[in-house]
Write an enzyme that holds these catalytic residues in place. Structure first.
Site, PDB file in Angstrom:
ATOM      1  N   ASN A  33      71.537  71.194 -14.830  1.00  0.00           N
ATOM      2  CA  ASN A  33      72.511  70.124 -15.006  1.00  0.00           C
ATOM      3  C   ASN A  33      72.284  69.478 -16.378  1.00  0.00           C
ATOM      4  O   ASN A  33      72.075  68.277 -16.509  1.00  0.00           O
ATOM      5  CB  ASN A  33      72.393  69.086 -13.863  1.00  0.00           C
ATOM      6  CG  ASN A  33      73.605  68.186 -13.834  1.00  0.00           C
ATOM      7  OD1 ASN A  33      73.500  66.984 -13.964  1.00  0.00           O
ATOM      8  ND2 ASN A  33      74.775  68.768 -13.699  1.00  0.00           N
ATOM      9  N   HIS A  35      72.218  68.005 -20.083  1.00  0.00           N
ATOM     10  CA  HIS A  35      73.007  66.994 -20.785  1.00  0.00           C
ATOM     11  C   HIS A  35      72.439  66.816 -22.193  1.00  0.00           C
ATOM     12  O   HIS A  35      71.501  67.539 -22.588  1.00  0.00           O
ATOM     13  CB  HIS A  35      73.028  65.673 -20.006  1.00  0.00           C
ATOM     14  CG  HIS A  35      71.660  65.190 -19.612  1.00  0.00           C
ATOM     15  ND1 HIS A  35      70.717  64.796 -20.513  1.00  0.00           N
ATOM     16  CD2 HIS A  35      71.079  65.060 -18.385  1.00  0.00           C
ATOM     17  CE1 HIS A  35      69.619  64.411 -19.881  1.00  0.00           C
ATOM     18  NE2 HIS A  35      69.802  64.584 -18.589  1.00  0.00           N
ATOM     19  N   HIS A  38      68.670  66.974 -22.791  1.00  0.00           N
ATOM     20  CA  HIS A  38      68.041  68.308 -22.808  1.00  0.00           C
ATOM     21  C   HIS A  38      68.328  69.024 -24.133  1.00  0.00           C
ATOM     22  O   HIS A  38      67.440  69.649 -24.712  1.00  0.00           O
ATOM     23  CB  HIS A  38      68.585  69.171 -21.661  1.00  0.00           C
ATOM     24  CG  HIS A  38      68.300  68.631 -20.291  1.00  0.00           C
ATOM     25  ND1 HIS A  38      69.286  68.185 -19.446  1.00  0.00           N
ATOM     26  CD2 HIS A  38      67.127  68.484 -19.626  1.00  0.00           C
ATOM     27  CE1 HIS A  38      68.746  67.782 -18.317  1.00  0.00           C
ATOM     28  NE2 HIS A  38      67.443  67.950 -18.394  1.00  0.00           N
ATOM     29  N   GLY A 150      60.773  65.204 -22.019  1.00  0.00           N
ATOM     30  CA  GLY A 150      61.395  63.974 -22.500  1.00  0.00           C
ATOM     31  C   GLY A 150      60.533  62.747 -22.212  1.00  0.00           C
ATOM     32  O   GLY A 150      59.831  62.683 -21.196  1.00  0.00           O
ATOM     33  N   ASP A 153      60.941  60.383 -18.768  1.00  0.00           N
ATOM     34  CA  ASP A 153      60.016  60.493 -17.632  1.00  0.00           C
ATOM     35  C   ASP A 153      58.610  60.243 -18.187  1.00  0.00           C
ATOM     36  O   ASP A 153      57.797  61.164 -18.302  1.00  0.00           O
ATOM     37  CB  ASP A 153      60.145  61.875 -16.989  1.00  0.00           C
ATOM     38  CG  ASP A 153      61.503  62.065 -16.345  1.00  0.00           C
ATOM     39  OD1 ASP A 153      61.816  61.317 -15.411  1.00  0.00           O
ATOM     40  OD2 ASP A 153      62.274  62.922 -16.809  1.00  0.00           O
ATOM     41  N   VAL A 179      67.365  59.901 -25.027  1.00  0.00           N
ATOM     42  CA  VAL A 179      68.739  59.887 -25.558  1.00  0.00           C
ATOM     43  C   VAL A 179      69.541  58.920 -24.682  1.00  0.00           C
ATOM     44  O   VAL A 179      69.525  59.023 -23.448  1.00  0.00           O
ATOM     45  CB  VAL A 179      69.362  61.299 -25.536  1.00  0.00           C
ATOM     46  CG1 VAL A 179      70.783  61.267 -26.080  1.00  0.00           C
ATOM     47  CG2 VAL A 179      68.508  62.258 -26.369  1.00  0.00           C
ATOM     48  N   SER A 188      70.675  60.911 -17.891  1.00  0.00           N
ATOM     49  CA  SER A 188      69.967  61.466 -16.732  1.00  0.00           C
ATOM     50  C   SER A 188      70.954  62.232 -15.882  1.00  0.00           C
ATOM     51  O   SER A 188      72.123  61.841 -15.775  1.00  0.00           O
ATOM     52  CB  SER A 188      69.367  60.319 -15.902  1.00  0.00           C
ATOM     53  OG  SER A 188      69.037  60.771 -14.604  1.00  0.00           O
TER      54      SER A 188
HETATM   55  O1  PAF Z   1      61.693  66.620 -15.756  1.00  0.00           O
HETATM   56  C1  PAF Z   1      62.118  67.565 -15.065  1.00  0.00           C
HETATM   57  O2  PAF Z   1      63.268  67.973 -15.171  1.00  0.00           O
HETATM   58  C2  PAF Z   1      61.192  68.224 -14.059  1.00  0.00           C
HETATM   59  O3  PAF Z   1      60.335  67.301 -13.478  1.00  0.00           O
HETATM   60  C3  PAF Z   1      60.390  69.407 -14.651  1.00  0.00           C
HETATM   61  C4  PAF Z   1      59.440  68.964 -15.756  1.00  0.00           C
HETATM   62  C5  PAF Z   1      61.356  70.447 -15.203  1.00  0.00           C
HETATM   63  C6  PAF Z   1      59.560  70.073 -13.559  1.00  0.00           C
HETATM   64  O4  PAF Z   1      60.354  70.521 -12.509  1.00  0.00           O
END
Ligand code: PAF
Length: 283
Positions: A33, A35, A38, A150, A153, A179, A188
């Site tokens: 998903n 965005h 990413h 990122g 998190d 971002v 998100s």
């Molecule tokens: O941040 C995320 O999208 C997930 O926690 C990760 C690091 C891909 C692990 O599944």
């Protein structure tokens, strides 16, 4: 060209060719998903490596029993189209069976005491164990020179850095900036659960983080900063999981202590849980 890879043997063949040619490989682990957040990680890692692999895997072991694993947004076609546009060389999309060949119940468990048990970890027991498990698997599968995560998190990044150091995993961790949309809302995948009205109200999280930063920099005591943020979030209609002011290693600062800080908020609007953070320094 972006290769869509679903089999470990296929991934290994590709990596072998790249390594034989002396190319540096970057990994951006995601749950899909995709965005702008990413894609920004893809662009940042691209500056350090020759080939970029983006993994897309909704990891069941990091979701609690009552969390959104079943309905987590899965958009593989749009994700791959986005990666093609970014010029990403490979999309690694393993099945659950490939990722956990002996089944989830029999899988190796990983727990990092302390840092995994506070804040997100206290509210989502086992969450970081699942993250560590899947990230370790991905690092073993891809063996990247650099892996990007990122800063949104924040605690996840801190846990992964600690795990990589503790296990001496030979990878450089790249921390990608948050971002934000124009109104301050951090990008998100879960933002799409918000109604238009909630999306506007969700900016209250960023405003509260800015308020925490300003109050802390003006000398307000940490616990007062946290209480004030909780009050403002409550008035804005959020359910509050935490509003915390911490040092970068997520320990609690001493009264009057200067140095780098991070303000972290986890709050709920309706059924949607949002997290965000803001880093700053107290001189
Ligand atoms: O941040 C995320 O999208 C997930 O926690 C990760 C690091 C891909 C692990 O599944």
């Amino acid at each position: 060209m972006t290769e869509n890879i679903t089999e470990l043997s296929q991934l290994r063949r590709l990596l072998e060719v790249w390594r034989r040619d002396g190319l540096r490989v970057g990994l951006v682990p995601t749950m899909g998903n995709l965005h702008a957040g990413h894609f920004s990680l893809v662009r940042q890692i691209r500056e350090r490596v020759d080939r970029v692999v983006v993994s897309i895997f909704v990891n069941p072991t990091q979701f609690g029993a009552h969390e959104d694993f079943g309905c987590y947004p899965r958009t593989p076609e749009a994700d791959v189209a986005g990666l093609v546009q970014q010029g990403c060389e490979a999309a690694w999309m393993p099945s659950i069976e490939t990722m956990y060949p002996f089944g989830i119940e029999q899988a190796v468990r990983m727990h990092l005491p302390g840092i995994s048990d506070i804040l997100e970890g206290a509210l989502r027991p086992g969450h970081f164990d699942g993250v560590c498990s899947v990230v370790t698997r991905l690092l073993h599968q891809v063996r990247p020179d650099v892996a990007a995560f990122g800063r949104k998190d924040y605690q996840q990044l801190a846990v992964i850095r600690r795990m990589v150091d503790d296990m001496a995993i030979p990878v450089e961790i790249l921390a990608g900036d948050i971002v934000r949309e124009d109104n301050g809302l951090a990008m998100s995948s879960r933002n799409q659960y918000l109604s238009a009205e909630e999306r506007e109200r969700a900016t209250g999280i960023f405003h509260s983080l800015c308020g925490m930063r300003d109050a802390a920099m003006a000398g307000m005591d940490s616990t007062e900063v946290e209480s004030a943020a909780q009050r403002s979030l409550h008035h804005a209609g959020f359910g509050i999981d935490y509003a915390a002011l911490r040092k970068p290693d997520l320990t609690v600062p001493e009264a009057g202590e200067s140095g780098p800080r991070v303000a972290l908020i986890a709050a709920r609007l309706g059924n949607t849980r949002l997290i965000d953070n803001l880093e700053f320094s107290i001189c």
